[in-house]
Design an enzyme around this catalytic site. Structure first.
Site, PDB file in Angstrom:
ATOM      1  N   LYS A  67       7.415 -10.750  -8.288  1.00 42.14           N
ATOM      2  CA  LYS A  67       6.357 -11.166  -7.356  1.00 42.14           C
ATOM      3  C   LYS A  67       5.101 -11.713  -8.055  1.00 42.14           C
ATOM      4  O   LYS A  67       4.410 -12.564  -7.504  1.00 42.14           O
ATOM      5  CB  LYS A  67       5.977 -10.003  -6.434  1.00 42.14           C
ATOM      6  CG  LYS A  67       7.044  -9.692  -5.388  1.00 42.14           C
ATOM      7  CD  LYS A  67       6.576  -8.633  -4.418  1.00 42.14           C
ATOM      8  CE  LYS A  67       7.589  -8.431  -3.315  1.00 42.14           C
ATOM      9  NZ  LYS A  67       7.125  -7.494  -2.282  1.00 42.14           N
ATOM     10  N   ASP A 103       3.707 -10.022   2.926  1.00 39.75           N
ATOM     11  CA  ASP A 103       3.789  -8.558   3.034  1.00 39.75           C
ATOM     12  C   ASP A 103       2.629  -7.974   3.856  1.00 39.75           C
ATOM     13  O   ASP A 103       2.833  -7.135   4.727  1.00 39.75           O
ATOM     14  CB  ASP A 103       3.779  -7.907   1.641  1.00 39.75           C
ATOM     15  CG  ASP A 103       5.150  -7.951   0.972  1.00 39.75           C
ATOM     16  OD1 ASP A 103       6.168  -8.012   1.684  1.00 39.75           O
ATOM     17  OD2 ASP A 103       5.185  -7.927  -0.276  1.00 39.75           O
TER      18      ASP A 103
HETATM   19  P1  NAP Z   1       4.464  -0.195  -6.996  1.00 41.72           P
HETATM   20  O1  NAP Z   1       3.729  -1.469  -7.238  1.00 41.72           O
HETATM   21  O2  NAP Z   1       5.344   0.366  -8.063  1.00 41.72           O
HETATM   22  O3  NAP Z   1       3.352   0.936  -6.613  1.00 41.72           O
HETATM   23  C1  NAP Z   1       3.711   2.251  -6.364  1.00 41.72           C
HETATM   24  C2  NAP Z   1       2.467   3.060  -5.976  1.00 41.72           C
HETATM   25  O4  NAP Z   1       2.900   4.358  -5.568  1.00 41.72           O
HETATM   26  C3  NAP Z   1       1.479   3.254  -7.109  1.00 41.72           C
HETATM   27  O5  NAP Z   1       0.197   3.278  -6.575  1.00 41.72           O
HETATM   28  C4  NAP Z   1       1.872   4.624  -7.667  1.00 41.72           C
HETATM   29  O6  NAP Z   1       0.779   5.346  -8.203  1.00 41.72           O
HETATM   30  C5  NAP Z   1       2.286   5.349  -6.401  1.00 41.72           C
HETATM   31  N1  NAP Z   1       3.277   6.403  -6.709  1.00 41.72           N
HETATM   32  C6  NAP Z   1       4.560   6.213  -7.142  1.00 41.72           C
HETATM   33  N2  NAP Z   1       5.172   7.413  -7.289  1.00 41.72           N
HETATM   34  C7  NAP Z   1       4.252   8.368  -6.961  1.00 41.72           C
HETATM   35  C8  NAP Z   1       4.288   9.781  -6.933  1.00 41.72           C
HETATM   36  N3  NAP Z   1       5.387  10.477  -7.262  1.00 41.72           N
HETATM   37  N4  NAP Z   1       3.165  10.432  -6.538  1.00 41.72           N
HETATM   38  C9  NAP Z   1       2.048   9.743  -6.195  1.00 41.72           C
HETATM   39  N5  NAP Z   1       1.961   8.394  -6.206  1.00 41.72           N
HETATM   40  C10 NAP Z   1       3.056   7.712  -6.582  1.00 41.72           C
HETATM   41  O7  NAP Z   1       5.385  -0.292  -5.701  1.00 41.72           O
HETATM   42  P2  NAP Z   1       5.178  -1.239  -4.406  1.00 41.72           P
HETATM   43  O8  NAP Z   1       5.839  -2.537  -4.653  1.00 41.72           O
HETATM   44  O9  NAP Z   1       3.740  -1.207  -4.033  1.00 41.72           O
HETATM   45  O10 NAP Z   1       6.088  -0.469  -3.326  1.00 41.72           O
HETATM   46  C11 NAP Z   1       5.746   0.837  -2.865  1.00 41.72           C
HETATM   47  C12 NAP Z   1       6.790   1.304  -1.849  1.00 41.72           C
HETATM   48  O11 NAP Z   1       6.756   0.462  -0.709  1.00 41.72           O
HETATM   49  C13 NAP Z   1       8.248   1.217  -2.352  1.00 41.72           C
HETATM   50  O12 NAP Z   1       8.935   2.357  -1.902  1.00 41.72           O
HETATM   51  C14 NAP Z   1       8.801  -0.033  -1.687  1.00 41.72           C
HETATM   52  O13 NAP Z   1      10.208   0.065  -1.461  1.00 41.72           O
HETATM   53  C15 NAP Z   1       8.043  -0.018  -0.365  1.00 41.72           C
HETATM   54  N6  NAP Z   1       7.867  -1.366   0.222  1.00 41.72           N
HETATM   55  C16 NAP Z   1       8.245  -1.539   1.518  1.00 41.72           C
HETATM   56  C17 NAP Z   1       8.065  -2.781   2.097  1.00 41.72           C
HETATM   57  C18 NAP Z   1       8.503  -2.997   3.535  1.00 41.72           C
HETATM   58  O14 NAP Z   1       8.646  -4.164   3.937  1.00 41.72           O
HETATM   59  N7  NAP Z   1       8.678  -1.955   4.326  1.00 41.72           N
HETATM   60  C19 NAP Z   1       7.479  -3.848   1.377  1.00 41.72           C
HETATM   61  C20 NAP Z   1       7.090  -3.624   0.055  1.00 41.72           C
HETATM   62  C21 NAP Z   1       7.290  -2.364  -0.514  1.00 41.72           C
HETATM   63  P3  NAP Z   1       0.252   5.106  -9.709  1.00 41.72           P
HETATM   64  O15 NAP Z   1      -0.668   3.916  -9.638  1.00 41.72           O
HETATM   65  O16 NAP Z   1      -0.438   6.377 -10.039  1.00 41.72           O
HETATM   66  O17 NAP Z   1       1.479   4.863 -10.563  1.00 41.72           O
END
Ligand code: NAP
Length: 278
Positions: A67, A103
Site C-alpha cells: 500500500k 479504506d
Molecule cells: P498495521 O498497519 O500492522 O497496524 C496494526 C496496529 O494494531 C498498530 O497500531 C499496532 O500497534 C496495533 N496492534 C497490533 N497488535 C496489537 C496487540 N497485540 N496489542 C495492541 N495493539 C496491537 O495493520 P493495519 O493494516 O492497520 O490493519 C489492522 C487490522 O485491520 C488488521 O486486522 C486488518 O486485517 C484489518 N483491516 C480491515 C479492513 C476492512 O476492510 N475491514 C481494512 C484494512 C485493515 P503498534 O503500533 O504498537 O505496533
C-alpha cells in the site's frame, strides 16, 4: 476484455474477486471486465505495475504489503491517498496511473449506512497502523468533533495526529491504551483498528467489557470472525455494533465506481462477501 486485479502477498484468501465479479455479473458487465487475483511478492511489484501501465490491467486493488511501496510507481494521487500516504486502488486513466485510498471512505460509509452520525461526534480509534490512519483522516474530513487515538505505541498515534491536524478542525488527542476508560467515557463512536479480536490473535479483546455503554456505536474493522469479542461485548451492553465486513464492502464499492464508473450493487456484493466467508 478489461482486466482488474487484486495484488498482495499473501493473496489466496482475498474476498475481492468474489465481491467484484458478482457485481460485474449483476450489472451485465462481465463480458467487458473480469476481476482476478495475483500473488505479487515485493520484488515483483515494479514489474507488475509496469504491465499495468502498458494496459494489461485497467485497475488494481492493492493490499498488504504494497500500500505504501506502490506510490513511487504512480503518476498521480487522489487527495485522500496523498494525505494518508497509502494507496489501496490504482486506476489507469489514459496512460497515467492514479492512486486512490478507499479504506477511510469505506469506514465512513459503513458508519453512515448503519445510521451513525459523525459530524461533531467524539470518536475513539484503537490502533495507529495503516487502517487507523486512513480512518482517522476520513473521520477528520467528515468533521468529527474529537478523535482520540489510543495505541500500544503512543508515538505512532502522535504521527497520525500530526497528519490529521492538517486536514480539519477536529480536536485530536493521543495516548497509550492505559487511558481507555477515560477515552471511552465520552465516546460516541469506538473503532477497533488493531488486529486484536482476529481468529488466532491474542488477546481476544482490547476493551474491558464494563466500558461499553448503550449509547455507543462500536465498529470493529476485523472481519474474521464476523462477530469479534469486542462486538459481542458491545452488543451485550446494548450498543449499536457494525462488523468489519461492512468496511470491506464499502471500500470495495468505492473501488467499483472508480473501476467501472457505475454505482456498486451493494446487496449483491455483501451477499458475495458473506458467502465467501463461509
Ligand atoms: P498495521 O498497519 O500492522 O497496524 C496494526 C496496529 O494494531 C498498530 O497500531 C499496532 O500497534 C496495533 N496492534 C497490533 N497488535 C496489537 C496487540 N497485540 N496489542 C495492541 N495493539 C496491537 O495493520 P493495519 O493494516 O492497520 O490493519 C489492522 C487490522 O485491520 C488488521 O486486522 C486488518 O486485517 C484489518 N483491516 C480491515 C479492513 C476492512 O476492510 N475491514 C481494512 C484494512 C485493515 P503498534 O503500533 O504498537 O505496533
Amino acid at each position: 476484455m478489461k482486466h482488474l486485479c487484486v495484488i498482495g502477498d499473501p493473496i489466496e484468501h482475498s474476498l475481492s474477486p468474489a465481491m467484484h465479479n458478482a457485481a460485474l455479473a449483476h450489472l451485465d458487465l462481465d463480458k467487458e471486465y473480469v476481476f482476478e487475483k495475483a500473488k505479487v511478492p515485493s520484488a515483483e511489484l515494479a514489474g507488475f505495475i509496469n504491465r499495468t501501465r502498458k494496459g494489461e490491467f485497467t485497475g488494481l486493488s492493492v493490499t498488504m504489503p504494497h500500500k505504501v511501496a506502490v506510490i513511487p510507481f504512480l503518476d498521480e494521487l487522489s487527495q485522500e491517498a496523498k494525505i494518508i500516504g497509502a494507496v489501496n486502488t490504482v486506476t489507469l486513466s489514459g496512460n497515467k496511473l492514479v492512486g486512490h485510498n478507499t479504506d477511510g471512505a469505506g469506514c465512513v460509509m459503513a458508519l453512515k449506512s448503519a445510521g451513525v452520525p459523525i459530524k461533531g461526534r467524539n470518536a475513539v480509534v484503537l490502533g495507529a497502523g495503516g487502517a487507523a490512519k486512513a480512518i482517522a483522516v476520513a473521520l477528520a474530513l467528515e468533521h468529527a468533533g474529537k478523535i482520540f487515538i489510543l495505541n500500544r505505541t503512543p508515538s505512532a498515534a502522535d504521527k497520525i495526529a500530526a497528519t490529521v491536524s492538517k486536514v480539519s478542525g477536529s480536536r485530536i488527542e493521543t495516548s497509550g491504551l492505559e487511558r481507555m476508560e477515560e477515552a471511552l467515557a465520552e465516546a460516541d463512536i469506538l473503532i477497533n483498528a488493531t488486529p486484536i479480536g482476529m481468529s488466532g490473535i491474542s488477546p481476544r479483546t482490547a476493551v474491558p467489557k464494563d466500558l461499553f455503554r448503550r449509547n455507543m456505536n462500536v465498529f470493529d474493522i476485523v472481519y474474521e470472525p464476523m462477530e469479534t469479542q469486542h462486538l459481542r461485548d458491545a452488543r451485550m451492553a446494548g450498543a449499536r455494533t457494525i462488523p468489519g465486513v461492512e468496511m470491506l464492502l464499502h471500500q470495495g464499492a468505492v473501488q467499483f465506481k472508480l473501476f467501472t464508473g457505475r454505482d456498486a450493487p451493494l446487496e449483491v456484493m455483501r451477499a458475495a462477501l458473506l458467502e465467501g466467508k463461509q
